[in-house]
Design a protein around this motif. Structure first.
Motif, PDB file in Angstrom:
ATOM      1  N   ALA B  17       0.835  -1.207   0.000  1.00  0.00           N
ATOM      2  CA  ALA B  17       0.000   0.000   0.000  1.00  0.00           C
ATOM      3  C   ALA B  17       0.870   1.258   0.000  1.00  0.00           C
ATOM      4  N   LEU B  18       1.902   1.273   0.832  1.00  0.00           N
ATOM      5  CA  LEU B  18       2.722   2.488   0.915  1.00  0.00           C
ATOM      6  C   LEU B  18       3.498   2.731  -0.376  1.00  0.00           C
ATOM      7  N   GLY B  21       1.180   3.836  -3.088  1.00  0.00           N
ATOM      8  CA  GLY B  21       0.681   5.177  -2.758  1.00  0.00           C
ATOM      9  C   GLY B  21       1.738   6.236  -3.012  1.00  0.00           C
ATOM     10  N   GLN B  22       2.971   5.927  -2.644  1.00  0.00           N
ATOM     11  CA  GLN B  22       4.082   6.854  -2.874  1.00  0.00           C
ATOM     12  C   GLN B  22       4.285   7.079  -4.373  1.00  0.00           C
ATOM     13  N   ARG B  23       4.242   6.014  -5.151  1.00  0.00           N
ATOM     14  CA  ARG B  23       4.383   6.144  -6.607  1.00  0.00           C
ATOM     15  C   ARG B  23       3.285   7.046  -7.174  1.00  0.00           C
ATOM     16  N   LEU B  47      -4.422   4.649  -0.290  1.00  0.00           N
ATOM     17  CA  LEU B  47      -3.384   3.641  -0.078  1.00  0.00           C
ATOM     18  C   LEU B  47      -2.491   4.025   1.098  1.00  0.00           C
ATOM     19  N   ILE B  48      -2.158   5.301   1.193  1.00  0.00           N
ATOM     20  CA  ILE B  48      -1.316   5.720   2.315  1.00  0.00           C
ATOM     21  C   ILE B  48      -2.083   5.572   3.634  1.00  0.00           C
ATOM     22  N   GLY B  49      -3.366   5.821   3.586  1.00  0.00           N
ATOM     23  CA  GLY B  49      -4.202   5.601   4.768  1.00  0.00           C
ATOM     24  C   GLY B  49      -4.208   4.126   5.169  1.00  0.00           C
ATOM     25  N   GLN B  81       8.936  -5.527   1.895  1.00  0.00           N
ATOM     26  CA  GLN B  81       8.542  -6.800   1.282  1.00  0.00           C
ATOM     27  C   GLN B  81       7.348  -6.655   0.353  1.00  0.00           C
ATOM     28  N   ASN B  82       7.273  -5.508  -0.302  1.00  0.00           N
ATOM     29  CA  ASN B  82       6.206  -5.293  -1.281  1.00  0.00           C
ATOM     30  C   ASN B  82       6.499  -6.084  -2.552  1.00  0.00           C
ATOM     31  N   HIS B  83       5.438  -6.297  -3.339  1.00  0.00           N
ATOM     32  CA  HIS B  83       5.625  -6.942  -4.647  1.00  0.00           C
ATOM     33  C   HIS B  83       6.359  -5.994  -5.593  1.00  0.00           C
ATOM     34  N   LEU B  84       7.119  -6.591  -6.511  1.00  0.00           N
ATOM     35  CA  LEU B  84       7.885  -5.789  -7.472  1.00  0.00           C
ATOM     36  C   LEU B  84       6.976  -4.895  -8.317  1.00  0.00           C
ATOM     37  N   LEU B  85       5.782  -5.390  -8.596  1.00  0.00           N
ATOM     38  CA  LEU B  85       4.858  -4.634  -9.453  1.00  0.00           C
ATOM     39  C   LEU B  85       4.671  -3.194  -8.972  1.00  0.00           C
ATOM     40  N   VAL B  86       4.437  -3.045  -7.656  1.00  0.00           N
ATOM     41  CA  VAL B  86       4.009  -1.723  -7.168  1.00  0.00           C
ATOM     42  C   VAL B  86       5.156  -0.713  -7.118  1.00  0.00           C
ATOM     43  N   GLU B  87       6.400  -1.185  -7.173  1.00  0.00           N
ATOM     44  CA  GLU B  87       7.514  -0.236  -7.135  1.00  0.00           C
ATOM     45  C   GLU B  87       7.944   0.197  -8.537  1.00  0.00           C
TER      46      GLU B  87
END
Lengths: 320, 252
Positions: B17-18, B21-23, B47-49, B81-87
């Motif tokens: 989520a973070l 959201g940052q992106r 998402l940041i919430g 440990q986020n998924h690669l997709l979201v970064e």
């Protein structure tokens, strides 16, 4: 001017003098319409360009709470832009035309946004001072003679007062924080104080549009009057923060019941308006680039909507 | 499921989520149209919430005094440990909405399970709010993919490229590791096979409405959940964390 027009103009002026609202379909003098288009679109552009200096710190906000608040604030500015563009559209101009005027440099926006936000404390200073000055300018507009503008401003002002409080809160936290934070807060105050005073525009004697706008109830108080109010309101707030107003000539004048303050550097003001501020080129370039890079997206949305309409038309023909 | 796995599962949800959201917040002020500045910011805010709620829960479960900001600002890229997709970088607007559609379809299934039947009632509370938000996000992202896919020739070609480029990051979401398996067995997280089935139906439908073709499932990039990220995440964190790390004793 024909006798009919003279008659209309006299009626218009009497109507406005009674403090009544002009609505989009009412007759209005061309100059009134033009003044409003200029002012409202300039105001809308300021909201949109104003997203950039604050947006500059969204990705670096120092806590998740501050990030969320700043995102919400910048989003509000986009919303203000949206309903101000809509208010201007009621006067017969399109958003595309207004954006074109912004992108070609024909239309102006508030010069304050041509200053850089170089530290997080600037986000506090912008909220506290720039939004504070904006509220001072904008509250009287809630009663301006043009209905759609006045109504848009009621909502804008409510949100701006939340923005000003969040800016003050950032300054307060920093002013009461570590010595480094306090130094950042003072530095931001030093850089934003004078440009904020300039936001009220030139002195009344040098303000080209003021007289007519006062007569039309678009403007209710003079630039100098509003600037004085802002100084009187802000100085005690600075004292509360424990920050020093960067003006050696500032002192309370018992006789006037107001603060006296030093001379404003109008050369700087006119220089920034002319395009020589630290960020004029970047701000405009950022807007133009967003618009150009988004062109294919807007075209696609239009093309898709047209296809959908065509499909609906076909299926209703079949149904019939 | 160990306590550590339970905690890790919550943190992973927060990290997705973070980071996303940052992106999205990078778009603020630079969208293709004013309405999208508002909409993308709205999604970023949601998402940041969600991240804040999840980190706060994780911090209290951990019991070592770490709050949401300690978890967001004082962990390294190897600890995220986020998924690669979201970064993945925002790219153009088409890249952003495709990335979003792939994530939304996944998150919607995941959070629907959490809201309905996870064994952790605090997590269920957070998820109940998130599901409502994610439904709106899915509507927004999938509608844009449809508009762009079924828009002009240019937009169709561009967004088809986005789908191809991002497809290789979708598989990781369904590769269960030890944490996922243990948490699914304990009823904390959904079984990823079921999530994948629902995801595939949803995404296939969206792509077909968008007149886009779905890539073949080739090699899928992986590593995010183990803290081995693409080159992009470290830059993102450097930017995001700069103030708290420069002034570690300050409060903001």
């Amino acid at each position: 001017m024909s006798p009919v027009e003279m008659n209309l103009e006299a009626r218009f002026e009497a109507y406005v003098a009674e403090d009544k609202k002009i609505e989009p379909k009412d007759w209005m003098p061309d100059a009134y319409r033009k003044t409003l288009i200029r002012q409202i679109s300039q105001h809308a552009h300021s909201e949109i360009v104003g997203m950039l200096p604050e947006g500059n710190w969204i990705t670096r906000a120092p806590s998740l709470k501050r990030k969320a608040i700043l995102l919400a604030k910048v989003q509000d500015e986009a919303g203000h832009g949206l309903y101000l563009y809509s208010a201007a559209e009621t006067l017969g101009v399109t958003r595309d035309q207004m954006l074109d005027d912004l992108h070609t440099g024909k239309a102006k926006y508030s010069s304050i946004f041509n200053y850089p936000t170089i530290s997080w404390a600037d986000i506090g200073a912008v909220g506290w001072l720039v939004d504070g000055a904006a509220i001072m300018n904008q509250v009287p507009l809630c009663k301006c003679s043009y209905g759609p503008y006045a109504r848009a401003m009621v909502r804008v002002c409510k949100e701006e007062s939340f923005h000003q409080r969040q800016g003050f809160q950032i300054m307060l936290t920093m002013a009461q924080g570590t010595p480094e934070q306090k130094a950042l807060a003072q530095d931001a105050f030093n850089r934003w104080w004078w440009p904020s005073l300039m936001m009220f525009g030139p002195s009344d004697a040098d303000s080209p549009h003021s007289g007519q706008s006062m007569k039309w109830n678009i403007k209710r108080f003079s630039n100098d009057e509003l600037r004085q109010r802002f100084v009187d309101m802000t100085v005690p707030q600075a004292e509360l923060l424990g920050l020093t107003v960067p003006d050696p000539d500032l002192k309370w004048n018992e006789d006037r019941g107001h603060y006296d303050f030093g001379a404003i550097d109008w050369d700087e003001f006119f220089n920034v308006i002319k395009g020589n501020g630290p960020c004029n080129k970047e701000r405009l370039a950022a807007r133009v680039s967003a618009h150009e890079r988004g062109a294919w997206v807007r075209e696609a949305a239009k093309a898709h909507a047209a296809k959908q309409a065509e499909r609906r038309a076909k299926s209703s023909t079949h149904a019939a | 499921m160990t306590e550590a796995q339970h905690l890790q599962a919550i943190l992973r949800l927060g990290d997705d989520a973070l980071v996303l959201g940052q992106r999205l917040s990078e778009w603020c002020g630079h969208g293709p149209i004013l309405e999208e500045d508002i909409a993308l910011t709205n999604v970023a805010l949601d998402l940041i919430g969600q991240a804040r709620n999840l980190y706060t829960l994780a911090g209290s479960r951990e019991g070592q005094g770490r709050d949401e900001d300690a978890l967001a600002y004082f962990r390294t890229d190897r600890e995220f440990q986020n998924h690669l997709l979201v970064e993945q970088p925002n790219g153009h607007f088409g890249d952003t909405v495709v990335r979003q559609m792939f994530y939304d379809a996944f998150a919607l299934e995941r959070y629907a399970f959490l809201a309905r039947q996870t064994v952790d009632p605090d997590l269920a509370g957070i998820a109940a709010k998130a599901v409502k938000e994610l439904q709106y996000h899915w509507g927004h992202s999938s509608q844009w993919v449809i508009r762009l896919g079924d828009g002009t020739e240019e937009s169709h070609a561009k967004v088809q490229e986005s789908v191809i480029a991002l497809w290789g990051y979708t598989g990781e979401m369904f590769m269960a590791d030890d944490v996922d398996v243990a948490c699914a067995e304990a009823g904390l997280l959904p079984d990823l096979e079921g999530v994948q089935r629902a995801w595939s139906v949803r995404v296939a439908d969206g792509l077909s409405q968008a007149t886009l073709s779905q890539p073949e499932d080739g090699w899928m990039q992986r590593g995010g959940k183990q803290g081995i990220h693409s080159e992009h995440l470290s830059y993102m964190l450097a930017e995001m964390q700069v103030l708290p790390r420069t002034y570690p004793n300050a409060t903001w």
